[in-house]
Design a protein around this motif. Structure first.
Motif, mmCIF file in Angstrom:
data_model
loop_
_atom_site.group_PDB
_atom_site.id
_atom_site.type_symbol
_atom_site.label_atom_id
_atom_site.label_comp_id
_atom_site.label_asym_id
_atom_site.label_seq_id
_atom_site.Cartn_x
_atom_site.Cartn_y
_atom_site.Cartn_z
ATOM 1 N N VAL A 1 11.690 -18.584 37.342
ATOM 2 C CA VAL A 1 10.274 -18.893 37.128
ATOM 3 C C VAL A 1 9.470 -17.770 37.755
ATOM 4 N N HIS A 2 8.597 -17.158 36.951
ATOM 5 C CA HIS A 2 7.873 -15.973 37.440
ATOM 6 C C HIS A 2 6.426 -15.989 36.970
ATOM 7 N N ASP A 3 5.499 -15.949 37.920
ATOM 8 C CA ASP A 3 4.071 -15.955 37.603
ATOM 9 C C ASP A 3 3.652 -14.704 36.838
ATOM 10 N N ALA A 4 2.913 -14.893 35.759
ATOM 11 C CA ALA A 4 2.304 -13.746 35.075
ATOM 12 C C ALA A 4 1.463 -12.936 36.052
ATOM 13 N N ALA A 5 0.865 -13.628 37.018
ATOM 14 C CA ALA A 5 -0.023 -12.964 37.978
ATOM 15 C C ALA A 5 0.723 -12.024 38.926
ATOM 16 N N ARG A 6 2.043 -12.168 39.038
ATOM 17 C CA ARG A 6 2.847 -11.252 39.873
ATOM 18 C C ARG A 6 3.511 -10.237 38.949
ATOM 19 N N ALA A 7 2.702 -9.573 38.165
ATOM 20 C CA ALA A 7 3.174 -8.788 37.024
ATOM 21 C C ALA A 7 3.968 -7.547 37.415
ATOM 22 N N PHE A 8 3.885 -7.150 38.692
ATOM 23 C CA PHE A 8 4.487 -5.867 39.078
ATOM 24 C C PHE A 8 5.725 -6.041 39.954
ATOM 25 N N ALA A 9 6.260 -7.240 39.966
ATOM 26 C CA ALA A 9 7.506 -7.482 40.708
ATOM 27 C C ALA A 9 8.619 -6.633 40.102
ATOM 28 N N PRO A 10 9.434 -5.989 40.927
ATOM 29 C CA PRO A 10 10.508 -5.145 40.383
ATOM 30 C C PRO A 10 11.610 -5.958 39.696
ATOM 31 N N GLU B 1 5.607 -5.272 46.048
ATOM 32 C CA GLU B 1 5.158 -5.098 44.662
ATOM 33 C C GLU B 1 5.096 -6.422 43.894
ATOM 34 N N ALA B 2 5.617 -7.484 44.499
ATOM 35 C CA ALA B 2 5.535 -8.818 43.869
ATOM 36 C C ALA B 2 4.254 -9.543 44.286
ATOM 37 N N PHE B 3 3.274 -8.799 44.770
ATOM 38 C CA PHE B 3 1.986 -9.412 45.174
ATOM 39 C C PHE B 3 1.340 -10.117 43.978
ATOM 40 N N LYS B 4 0.553 -11.136 44.271
ATOM 41 C CA LYS B 4 -0.111 -11.888 43.200
ATOM 42 C C LYS B 4 -1.511 -11.341 42.977
ATOM 43 N N VAL B 5 -1.828 -11.012 41.746
ATOM 44 C CA VAL B 5 -3.199 -10.641 41.389
ATOM 45 C C VAL B 5 -4.022 -11.934 41.412
ATOM 46 N N ILE C 1 -10.146 -7.494 44.242
ATOM 47 C CA ILE C 1 -9.569 -6.378 45.000
ATOM 48 C C ILE C 1 -8.108 -6.129 44.604
ATOM 49 N N ASP C 2 -7.425 -7.175 44.152
ATOM 50 C CA ASP C 2 -6.014 -7.017 43.767
ATOM 51 C C ASP C 2 -5.860 -6.149 42.522
ATOM 52 N N LEU C 3 -6.921 -6.105 41.691
ATOM 53 C CA LEU C 3 -6.866 -5.250 40.496
ATOM 54 C C LEU C 3 -6.899 -3.768 40.876
ATOM 55 N N VAL C 4 -7.548 -3.464 42.001
ATOM 56 C CA VAL C 4 -7.599 -2.077 42.468
ATOM 57 C C VAL C 4 -6.183 -1.621 42.821
ATOM 58 N N LEU C 5 -5.466 -2.472 43.554
ATOM 59 C CA LEU C 5 -4.078 -2.169 43.919
ATOM 60 C C LEU C 5 -3.196 -2.102 42.670
ATOM 61 N N ALA C 6 -3.400 -3.039 41.745
ATOM 62 C CA ALA C 6 -2.580 -3.090 40.525
ATOM 63 C C ALA C 6 -2.743 -1.805 39.706
#
Ligand code: CTP
Ligand code: MG
Length: 231
Positions: free
Chosen positions: A105-114, A207-211, A215-220
């Motif tokens: 199960v993986h959140d779309a919001a954690r889109a950058f998880a490796p 990298e599995a941070f949640k958008v 401010i999270d979009l800046v990191l993304a």
């Protein structure tokens, strides 16, 4: 034949992001968050199929996005999500083929998880765990406060972890957890724990941070650009 499927709850509204569109459709470097998330999942060798819980009004739009952005031979099923994350996961769980025995199960919001984090949690379930979740030590000082804002003391953070996704489960345990659910939980591991399942915590990824907030979009955006530069 047994196989591993990934479920992607992507039906949230993104209220805290405040962009006025469902968060899963929010572009990051021109590509919707959900597409970033799907690319990572489809890149994980263990994942044979993905089921997305889309915003109820955007099912066709999400199907079109999948067709436009992902030429992957792995099947991507799209269903309408529900009013809560838990309901959305349950909806996606409902369309899994019979041969699936391990579920991510993986959140779309954690889109950058490796992708290798997906492989790590799946391997631990295949090795016998009921549920495996990534977690990171809490970095802020955590303080309890009363309703009046009065401080009620600092919490010892040594044994606290911020829990992430991708989370992997034995399918039967995850289904039993959802079937027995009474309250809304914020993740599936909590449902499994309620029925006595054991949850193993492995080391998560920055990298599995949640958008969640603007401010999270800046990191993304910075992370995607950095990955593009380093190939
Ligand atoms: N989610 C879902 N169905 C819901 C609510 C949430 O599938 N009814 C998904 C979100 O799309 C997201 C994940 O669960 O991928 C984690 O939820 P969260 O970060 O809270 O996203 P949103 O609910 O969209 O954001 P907000 O709470 O700010 O509205
Ligand atoms: Mg939410």
């Amino acid at each position: 034949v047994v196989s591993t499927a990934a479920l992607v709850p992507a039906a949230g509204r993104g209220d805290r992001l405040g962009a006025g569109i469902p968060k899963a459709l929010q572009p990051v470097c021109g590509v919707p968050l959900l597409v970033h998330a799907l690319r990572a999942l489809l890149a994980a060798p263990s994942v044979a199929l993905v089921a997305v819980a889309a915003p109820p009004g955007d099912v066709q739009r999400v199907r079109d996005l999948v067709a436009a952005h992902l030429g992957d031979p792995k099947p991507v099923l799209v269903v309408a999500g529900g009013p809560s994350r838990q309901a959305s996961v349950a909806a996606a769980l409902g369309v899994l083929p019979a041969d699936v025995d391990v579920v991510v199960v993986h959140d779309a919001a954690r889109a950058f998880a490796p992708a290798d984090l997906v492989e790590t949690v799946v391997a631990a379930v295949r090795a016998g765990a009921d549920a495996v979740v990534p977690g990171l030590p809490v970095t802020d000082t955590i303080r309890r406060v009363g309703l009046d804002g009065r401080g009620l003391g600092t919490v010892d953070r040594a044994d606290l972890r911020s829990v992430q996704t991708p989370q992997a489960f034995s399918r039967s345990v995850l289904e039993a957890g959802h079937a027995a659910a009474v309250d809304e939980e914020t993740d599936d591991a909590a449902l499994v724990e309620r029925i006595g399942g054991r949850v193993v915590v492995v080391v998560g990824s920055d990298e599995a941070f949640k958008v969640t907030r603007p401010i999270d979009l800046v990191l993304a955006e910075a992370l995607v650009r950095q990955r593009q530069e380093t190939g």
